[in-house]
Scaffold this active site. Structure first.
Site, PDB file in Angstrom:
ATOM      1  N   LYS A 220       0.820  -1.215   0.000  1.00  0.00           N
ATOM      2  CA  LYS A 220       0.000   0.000   0.000  1.00  0.00           C
ATOM      3  C   LYS A 220       0.852   1.262   0.000  1.00  0.00           C
ATOM      4  O   LYS A 220       0.469   2.266  -0.596  1.00  0.00           O
ATOM      5  CB  LYS A 220      -0.980  -0.001   1.173  1.00  0.00           C
ATOM      6  CG  LYS A 220      -2.043  -1.079   0.995  1.00  0.00           C
ATOM      7  CD  LYS A 220      -3.298  -0.837   1.775  1.00  0.00           C
ATOM      8  CE  LYS A 220      -4.349  -1.847   1.325  1.00  0.00           C
ATOM      9  NZ  LYS A 220      -5.631  -1.709   1.940  1.00  0.00           N
TER      10      LYS A 220
ATOM     11  N   LYS B 196      -5.050 -10.015  -6.295  1.00  0.00           N
ATOM     12  CA  LYS B 196      -6.331 -10.257  -5.623  1.00  0.00           C
ATOM     13  C   LYS B 196      -7.363  -9.216  -6.048  1.00  0.00           C
ATOM     14  O   LYS B 196      -7.006  -8.080  -6.398  1.00  0.00           O
ATOM     15  CB  LYS B 196      -6.174 -10.285  -4.106  1.00  0.00           C
ATOM     16  CG  LYS B 196      -6.018  -8.955  -3.442  1.00  0.00           C
ATOM     17  CD  LYS B 196      -6.291  -9.053  -1.944  1.00  0.00           C
ATOM     18  CE  LYS B 196      -6.273  -7.646  -1.359  1.00  0.00           C
ATOM     19  NZ  LYS B 196      -7.104  -7.420  -0.224  1.00  0.00           N
TER      20      LYS B 196
ATOM     21  N   LYS C  23     -10.732  -3.510  -3.639  1.00  0.00           N
ATOM     22  CA  LYS C  23     -11.582  -2.312  -3.721  1.00  0.00           C
ATOM     23  C   LYS C  23     -10.861  -1.176  -4.427  1.00  0.00           C
ATOM     24  O   LYS C  23     -11.476  -0.328  -5.060  1.00  0.00           O
ATOM     25  CB  LYS C  23     -11.892  -1.805  -2.307  1.00  0.00           C
ATOM     26  CG  LYS C  23     -12.716  -2.698  -1.455  1.00  0.00           C
ATOM     27  CD  LYS C  23     -13.079  -1.892  -0.207  1.00  0.00           C
ATOM     28  CE  LYS C  23     -13.534  -2.778   0.909  1.00  0.00           C
ATOM     29  NZ  LYS C  23     -12.629  -2.738   2.068  1.00  0.00           N
TER      30      LYS C  23
HETATM   31  N1  AQP Z   1      -9.920 -10.737  -3.001  1.00  0.00           N
HETATM   32  C1  AQP Z   1     -10.326 -11.183  -1.818  1.00  0.00           C
HETATM   33  N2  AQP Z   1     -10.641 -12.488  -1.651  1.00  0.00           N
HETATM   34  C2  AQP Z   1     -11.072 -12.960  -0.448  1.00  0.00           C
HETATM   35  N3  AQP Z   1     -11.217 -12.159   0.641  1.00  0.00           N
HETATM   36  C3  AQP Z   1     -10.923 -10.847   0.507  1.00  0.00           C
HETATM   37  N4  AQP Z   1     -10.959  -9.811   1.362  1.00  0.00           N
HETATM   38  C4  AQP Z   1     -10.562  -8.677   0.751  1.00  0.00           C
HETATM   39  N5  AQP Z   1     -10.250  -8.949  -0.532  1.00  0.00           N
HETATM   40  C5  AQP Z   1     -10.463 -10.292  -0.713  1.00  0.00           C
HETATM   41  C6  AQP Z   1     -11.391  -9.931   2.748  1.00  0.00           C
HETATM   42  O1  AQP Z   1     -12.445  -9.014   2.964  1.00  0.00           O
HETATM   43  C7  AQP Z   1     -12.382  -8.599   4.323  1.00  0.00           C
HETATM   44  C8  AQP Z   1     -12.494  -7.110   4.381  1.00  0.00           C
HETATM   45  O2  AQP Z   1     -11.422  -6.526   3.727  1.00  0.00           O
HETATM   46  P1  AQP Z   1     -11.040  -5.041   4.080  1.00  0.00           P
HETATM   47  O3  AQP Z   1     -11.946  -4.120   3.444  1.00  0.00           O
HETATM   48  O4  AQP Z   1     -10.921  -4.867   5.522  1.00  0.00           O
HETATM   49  O5  AQP Z   1      -9.590  -4.918   3.628  1.00  0.00           O
HETATM   50  P2  AQP Z   1      -8.860  -5.094   2.286  1.00  0.00           P
HETATM   51  O6  AQP Z   1      -8.158  -6.403   2.325  1.00  0.00           O
HETATM   52  O7  AQP Z   1      -8.007  -3.907   2.198  1.00  0.00           O
HETATM   53  O8  AQP Z   1      -9.943  -5.098   1.142  1.00  0.00           O
HETATM   54  P3  AQP Z   1      -9.603  -4.857  -0.336  1.00  0.00           P
HETATM   55  O9  AQP Z   1     -10.849  -5.076  -1.039  1.00  0.00           O
HETATM   56  O10 AQP Z   1      -8.470  -5.667  -0.775  1.00  0.00           O
HETATM   57  O11 AQP Z   1      -9.213  -3.332  -0.352  1.00  0.00           O
HETATM   58  P4  AQP Z   1      -7.881  -2.640  -0.856  1.00  0.00           P
HETATM   59  O12 AQP Z   1      -8.158  -2.310  -2.243  1.00  0.00           O
HETATM   60  O13 AQP Z   1      -7.768  -1.416   0.029  1.00  0.00           O
HETATM   61  O14 AQP Z   1      -6.734  -3.587  -0.682  1.00  0.00           O
HETATM   62  C9  AQP Z   1     -11.092  -9.134   4.924  1.00  0.00           C
HETATM   63  O15 AQP Z   1     -11.392 -10.286   5.689  1.00  0.00           O
HETATM   64  C10 AQP Z   1     -10.298  -9.505   3.719  1.00  0.00           C
HETATM   65  O16 AQP Z   1      -9.405 -10.579   3.985  1.00  0.00           O
END
Ligand code: AQP
Length: 353
Positions: free
Chosen positions: A122, A215, A218
């Site tokens: 990040k 992966k 968001k």
């Molecule tokens: N691709 C994924 N596959 C399975 N699980 C996922 N999670 C996130 N992406 C995947 C799970 O969703 C939960 C919430 O995630 P979060 O919003 O707290 O954090 P994150 O990992 O930052 O989500 P994103 O979507 O991946 O956002 P960015 O773009 O900021 O990196 C967690 O349990 C996570 O494991």
């Protein structure tokens, strides 16, 4: 004043998990986390948090944060979480999260935090310009979990390293303050539990529709990389049809998916949404054109997600109702957190009333 010792009982099985209100809730968040939140509530006491303090580590728009907080809450409810039986709230309403995070900042070692791959990803090349909060994120996450002395955390695979750090922090806290914990008549040596990660289910790591080695996220610039929970049927259809594949037809056996990350991801999604095994899906679609398989995946994704998206839209249209859920959840969360914080302050030697 005499103080009541806390129970010497083993830790109550308790689930804690959270999702950041950072917009674009997607199928990865749903299959890796939110869907499992609903499944686990029949067997556990659950606390599900909208982690709004994590959502400000990379800059944010205050009005958007509010909207997204409502949207994540709506997603929990739409996925089937019972807010009367279990606790749903937003993190910033319970001050113990920030307070315990500070203590954990002083327990965790720089070397541990420096190894966190999510920070590296990040912060990217511009590390000097990343917020201190982004670096301290894993200690806040440990505080989120241990404030409730949660014994298990359902998360996607990307959070595995942070959960290992949470266990390291719990272990070091228990060890560093073992004498004091004992002297106060608190649990002998295991004040904080070593929380188990629950990384299970058919899709613990959903990959991007544009690149099967990344992966689904968001923050990906391309909306075509993910299926959002609020996408309508047309958007889902377009995204699945445009999903990257390779020139080969689908194999007839799971072995044939090796080295084909995009095909493997689509089959994983089909399996997770249908509850079927990959082998049976490949028996049906193997050897055929991707277009036939993709159309079946569209139908499945629309049938699974449309009711959730519709319910989320209905719920977010009533912000007062969502706020009431969050206020009530925060009251109940505080009732668990505050006695823990009182004991932690006592363990630390802080003077308190
Ligand atoms: N691709 C994924 N596959 C399975 N699980 C996922 N999670 C996130 N992406 C995947 C799970 O969703 C939960 C919430 O995630 P979060 O919003 O707290 O954090 P994150 O990992 O930052 O989500 P994103 O979507 O991946 O956002 P960015 O773009 O900021 O990196 C967690 O349990 C996570 O494991």
């Amino acid at each position: 004043m005499t103080r009541q010792p806390i129970s010497l009982k083993p830790h109550t099985p308790r689930i804690f998990s959270g999702v950041q209100p950072t917009g674009n809730l997607h199928l990865g968040n749903y299959l890796g986390a939110i869907k499992r939140f609903a499944e686990l509530q029949t067997s556990h006491e659950c606390i599900y948090c909208v982690v709004d303090m994590h959502a400000i580590t990379q800059g944010h728009d205050p009005l958007e944060l509010r909207r997204a907080t409502h949207e994540v809450t709506a997603a929990y409810i739409a996925a089937g979480v019972d807010v009367k039986k279990h606790i749903v709230f937003n993190q910033s309403q319970v001050s113990g999260h920030a307070e315990l995070a500070w203590i954990f900042n002083c327990v965790a070692r720089m070397g541990w935090a420096n190894r966190m791959t999510q920070f590296k990803e990040k912060a990217g090349k511009d590390r000097e310009n990343a917020s201190v909060g982004l670096f301290a994120y894993p200690m806040l996450m440990a505080a989120d979990i241990l404030l409730y002395r949660a014994t298990a955390v359902p998360v996607g695979e990307d959070q595995k390293q942070h959960l290992e750090l949470t266990r390291d922090i719990a272990q070091k806290f228990n060890f560093d303050f073992a004498e004091r914990i004992k002297a106060l008549g608190l649990n002998s040596g295991d004040y904080f539990p070593l929380t188990e990660p629950l990384i299970a289910g058919p899709a613990p790591r959903v990959m991007s529709l544009r690149d099967g080695t990344k992966k689904m996220s968001k923050s990906d610039a391309s909306d075509y990389s993910r299926i959002n929970l609020t996408d309508d049927a047309d958007a889902i259809a377009q995204k699945v049809r445009k999903a990257k594949t390779d020139p080969e037809p689908l194999p007839s056996e799971a072995e044939g998916l090796k080295g084909r990350p995009e095909a493997e991801n689509l089959v994983t999604l089909f399996a997770a949404l249908s509850g079927r095994e990959a082998a049976s899906i490949l028996t049906e679609f193997g050897g055929g054109q991707f277009s036939t398989f993709k159309q079946a995946l569209v139908d499945l994704a629309v049938a699974s997600l449309a009711p959730i998206g519709d319910e989320m839209r209905r719920l977010v249209a009533d912000p007062a109702m969502i706020d009431a859920v969050l206020f009530d959840g925060a009251d109940r969360a505080r009732a668990i957190a505050e006695p823990v914080m009182r004991e932690v302050r006592e363990i630390m030697g802080f003077v308190q009333r």
